[in-house]
Design an enzyme around this catalytic site. Sequence first.
Site, PDB file in Angstrom:
ATOM      1  N   ARG A  79       5.454 -13.267   9.543  1.00  0.00           N
ATOM      2  CA  ARG A  79       6.142 -11.654   9.557  1.00  0.00           C
ATOM      3  C   ARG A  79       7.828 -11.604  10.612  1.00  0.00           C
ATOM      4  NH1 ARG A  79       3.150  -6.755  11.607  1.00  0.00           N
ATOM      5  NH2 ARG A  79       5.183  -6.014  11.166  1.00  0.00           N
ATOM      6  N   GLU A  90       1.155  -1.362  -0.074  1.00  0.00           N
ATOM      7  CA  GLU A  90      -0.233   0.426  -0.062  1.00  0.00           C
ATOM      8  C   GLU A  90       1.270   1.204   0.421  1.00  0.00           C
ATOM      9  OE1 GLU A  90      -3.493   2.318   2.849  1.00  0.00           O
ATOM     10  OE2 GLU A  90      -2.361   0.373   3.772  1.00  0.00           O
ATOM     11  N   LYS A  94       3.232   1.010  10.195  1.00  0.00           N
ATOM     12  CA  LYS A  94       3.300   2.491   9.368  1.00  0.00           C
ATOM     13  C   LYS A  94       2.625   3.507   9.770  1.00  0.00           C
ATOM     14  CE  LYS A  94       1.969   0.635   5.528  1.00  0.00           C
ATOM     15  NZ  LYS A  94       1.788   0.708   3.617  1.00  0.00           N
TER      16      LYS A  94
END
Length: 718
Positions: free
Chosen positions: A434, A213, A444
């Site tokens: 992850r 994104e 973020k």
Amino acid sequence: MSKLIIAGKGQPLAYGALIAASLVNNAHKDAIAVEYVDEKSASKQSKDANAVLNDSTIGSGAIIAALASKYPDVFGTDSTEITHWLEYATKLTTKNFKELSEVLKVLESHLNFRSYIVGYATTAADVAIWGNLRANPIVGSIIKNKVFINVSRWYGLVESNATFSGAAELLTKSLGELRKKSTGGKKEGHKANFDIDLPGAEIGKVVTRFPPEPSGYLHIGHAKAAILNQYFAQAYKGKLIIRFDDTNPSKEKTEFEQSIIEDLELLGIKGDMLTYSSDYFQTMYDLAIKMIKEGKAYCDNTPQEQMRAERMDGIKSAKRDATVEENLRIFETEMKNATEVGQTYCLRAKISFDCPNKALRDPVIYRCNLTPHHRTGTAWKMYPTYDFCVPIVDSIEGVTHALRTIEYRDRNPQYEWMLKALNLRKVHIWDFARVNFVRTLLSKRKLQWFVDKDYVSGWDDPRFPTVRGVRRRGMTVEGLRNFVISQGPSKNIINLDWSLIWAVNKKVIDPVAPRYSSVVKENVVTFNIADGPATPVMEEKPKHKKNPAVGKKPVYYYNKVLIDQADAELIKDGEELTLMDWGNVIVDKVHKDANGIVTSTDGKLHLEGDFRKTEKKITWIADVPEQVMPIEMIDFDHMIVKDKLEEGDNFEDFITPKSEFHTLGYGDVNIKSLKVGDIIQFERKGYFRLDKQASEGKPAVFFTIPDGKTINRYGNKK
């Protein structure tokens, strides 16, 4: 197209030939077709041919040499040194431990302070030697137990390259599958899959995607996802799609999009296609209407907090049974135009309101948003959610395997439901863990908070876990890639210490980082050497004592040199010590002020002295004004004081009070020639990256590069 045949029962197994062919195919798509036979020989003309290229070049070693000669762009220019090591590689096939040990001693000595066999990158020599070591059954324990530490280090470095480890696993899996088929009486070549257990994967047909994104800069977790997607695409000779998941205009910027492309290129990642989710807004809108008409979605204006509570408790929404006509009217008129009424609604998939898996409790798939989109402007006033968008675009774009981090596991059934409900092509999902690091934030939103509050200089701050941040701190692309590949597609979620990735990086920089000298400015001490040169004398010295290829540097000798206060405080009158790169000195007198601070020392040269017998080896710089360069050395601490924030923790309560530390100093004259981004070692102080060159009276700025050792230098760092 060339053809390589590999004998499944050949001795030794032709790992080297397969790796060489894979390297060629990576650079020149489908240049070499690989085939396997369940025989001891790949050639009818030779009973000992473990591999054959084009029915003429026989044997793994000869094939590697032939490919290296034909493809210098892949293997580098041929040389007598590489030829020497190709011949040496043949000795590594012996299964006599005593003989093998003698052969490995030569390699161990050669690899002292070298990353690769020849030069600074993989050559045919690495391919041949690694391939034969991999094929020798008695080498495994030698490598694992680090009997020859340099050989083990080099072996691990080469193995971290996906082409090497992937080819080895491919050969093992291919031969296993081939032998299974041969038991039925029919022996045939087999195009086997990379041994990662990707469901339904076929060579040449795998399509992966990396869908960031554009709402922030790439961080190290994104880097892992991008590298793994590229890894699988290349391993299966498939395609990689880079897709911007741009469905939330409130957070997205062209700036972030451009930075992501640049960072991916920096990592050596370039997709076969670059696409945008926004390219499919109309398609997704049409599919949403289809779902409404089929009774699979409904519009809901339940207040957000109430909706959240109802989903948590498994309570049916009051709007769930609205008619298709009413839902279509609201979606096509009110929501699409973002009227005052429409903005109170969202569109929800009608899956279940009380499923034990809360991800299936009628998730939201469309929301209104009046923020102009950075690509489509004001054409749309409502946007699909990630959970609706991703499975649709994956299916449309031909993705075969969606690699997702493990936290999406509960949402995988939702992904599959969307595809089934819309009658779209199935996409396989592969979960991987992850990457998490202690005392590190990867959100973020939280990283943006640090930027907005001016806690950091920007998204490339060296304390940030962004690709740009760790690169600015001194992480190399090779080190980052090696670390990610070494972690692999594991499903185990663990919090890693940063020392692990920096230790991998050290293996890359240590053999090639030039060695220079520096001293700390505060209370710097002048060492007067009575019989030293009265005028500065320059001599050429190697920049790296153990790697002559790094080059040479000027070193100035003078009867006055500068040393660190910390060193001077430990010196005693009458002591013999070593000035590094010069020789031994006998101290006559240590001078101190009333506070016990050393102000100067006196001594004389004793160059015939044995440096091996001195306790102290001290770095120094000749006290010659035009040769002493002002520097600033900056070190950093973690930005969070707690290893792992628990659910409910407010990260703002755990910010490290001070995470940046400045030390002024002096560097030797060689730093004048450095460029921003150069990595060096200040001897006895560590590795550094030049962040800013000296200018307008300001010193050159160097950032410390962690070396993988766990320390508690500031009370917060671990």
